[in-house]
Write a protein that holds these residues in place. Structure first.
Motif, short mmCIF file in Angstrom:
data_model
loop_
_atom_site.label_atom_id
_atom_site.label_comp_id
_atom_site.label_asym_id
_atom_site.label_seq_id
_atom_site.Cartn_x
_atom_site.Cartn_y
_atom_site.Cartn_z
N ILE A 3 -16.09 -39.03 8.95
CA ILE A 3 -16.61 -38.85 10.30
C ILE A 3 -15.78 -37.84 11.07
CG2 ILE A 3 -15.35 -40.78 11.37
CD1 ILE A 3 -18.96 -39.89 12.15
N LEU A 4 -14.47 -37.83 10.86
CA LEU A 4 -13.62 -36.85 11.54
C LEU A 4 -13.93 -35.43 11.07
CD1 LEU A 4 -10.16 -38.67 11.64
CD2 LEU A 4 -11.75 -38.27 13.53
N MET A 5 -14.20 -35.29 9.78
CA MET A 5 -14.57 -33.97 9.26
C MET A 5 -15.89 -33.51 9.87
SD MET A 5 -13.30 -33.89 5.29
CE MET A 5 -14.07 -35.41 4.76
N LEU A 6 -16.84 -34.42 9.99
CA LEU A 6 -18.13 -34.06 10.59
C LEU A 6 -17.98 -33.70 12.07
CD1 LEU A 6 -20.47 -36.68 8.91
CD2 LEU A 6 -20.37 -34.22 8.47
N VAL A 7 -17.15 -34.46 12.78
CA VAL A 7 -16.91 -34.15 14.20
C VAL A 7 -16.27 -32.77 14.32
CG1 VAL A 7 -15.51 -34.80 16.21
CG2 VAL A 7 -16.81 -36.55 14.98
N PHE A 8 -15.30 -32.48 13.46
CA PHE A 8 -14.66 -31.16 13.50
C PHE A 8 -15.65 -30.06 13.17
CE2 PHE A 8 -12.05 -27.66 11.89
CZ PHE A 8 -11.17 -27.52 12.96
N ALA A 9 -16.54 -30.32 12.19
CA ALA A 9 -17.57 -29.33 11.84
C ALA A 9 -18.51 -29.08 13.02
CB ALA A 9 -18.35 -29.79 10.61
N VAL A 10 -18.87 -30.14 13.74
CA VAL A 10 -19.73 -29.99 14.93
C VAL A 10 -19.00 -29.16 15.99
CG1 VAL A 10 -20.78 -31.22 16.87
CG2 VAL A 10 -21.14 -32.03 14.52
N LEU A 11 -17.74 -29.50 16.23
CA LEU A 11 -16.96 -28.74 17.22
C LEU A 11 -16.84 -27.27 16.82
CD1 LEU A 11 -14.14 -31.31 18.05
CD2 LEU A 11 -16.09 -30.67 19.48
N ALA A 12 -16.64 -27.01 15.53
CA ALA A 12 -16.57 -25.62 15.05
C ALA A 12 -17.89 -24.91 15.32
CB ALA A 12 -16.22 -25.58 13.57
N GLY A 13 -19.00 -25.60 15.08
CA GLY A 13 -20.31 -25.01 15.34
C GLY A 13 -20.55 -24.75 16.81
N LEU A 14 -20.06 -25.66 17.65
CA LEU A 14 -20.23 -25.48 19.09
C LEU A 14 -19.48 -24.27 19.62
CD1 LEU A 14 -19.95 -29.18 20.31
CD2 LEU A 14 -22.01 -27.77 20.23
N THR A 15 -18.43 -23.87 18.93
CA THR A 15 -17.65 -22.72 19.42
C THR A 15 -18.34 -21.39 19.15
OG1 THR A 15 -16.38 -22.48 17.36
CG2 THR A 15 -15.46 -23.95 19.06
N ASN A 16 -19.27 -21.34 18.19
CA ASN A 16 -19.91 -20.07 17.83
C ASN A 16 -20.59 -19.39 19.01
OD1 ASN A 16 -19.04 -20.07 15.18
ND2 ASN A 16 -20.84 -21.15 14.43
#
Length: 147
Positions: A3-16
């Protein structure tokens, strides 16, 4: 941990979209895209050096570096296309269309990379449902661009 990896992936996507907007605005003011991209990478390097000061990772040994495939060194080079695309096109196309094109193209490319197990990815067959998912993204992009 997943879940932490998915949250980080979402945050990375939000930065684009924010990165594209910041770079595009800087380019709008400065009107020199190569210098704007250089500024982007220099500020990123400075942040990484600050992080490194806290993490204190040692340099990898020559034997490890020698085992890396040639294409694995191309990440920074390839990222320039996304950076330049964002700073030149994001404001002209709008964030929704620009980001939609980027994400949709990334998914389609990812399906090909997965299907053939290229550039270090484990092979995942491009099943009919995965291809339908990609087609739905293309359809969604059309809706975002059209309406």
């Amino acid at each position: 941990m997943q879940i932490l990896m998915l949250v980080f992936a979402v945050l990375a996507g939000l930065t684009n979209p924010f990165q594209s907007a910041a770079n595009a605005q800087l380019n709008k003011q400065v009107m020199q895209p190569v210098w704007v991209a250089t500024c982007t990478y220099v500020t990123g390097l400075l942040v990484l050096l600050v992080i490194q000061a806290f993490r204190r990772e040692s340099l990898p040994g020559a034997s490890l570096i020698g085992q890396v495939p040639w294409w694995a060194w191309m990440g920074g080079f390839v990222s320039i296309f996304g950076t330049m695309g964002g700073l030149l096109l994001a404001q002209k196309l709008g964030s929704g269309i620009f980001t939609g094109v980027n994400v949709t193209a990334a998914v389609v490319c990812s399906l090909v990379l997965d299907h053939f197990g290229l550039v270090g990815f484990k092979q995942h067959t491009a099943s009919p449902m995965r291809m339908v998912g990609a087609a739905l993204m293309i359809g969604g992009l059309w809706l975002v661009a059209r309406f």
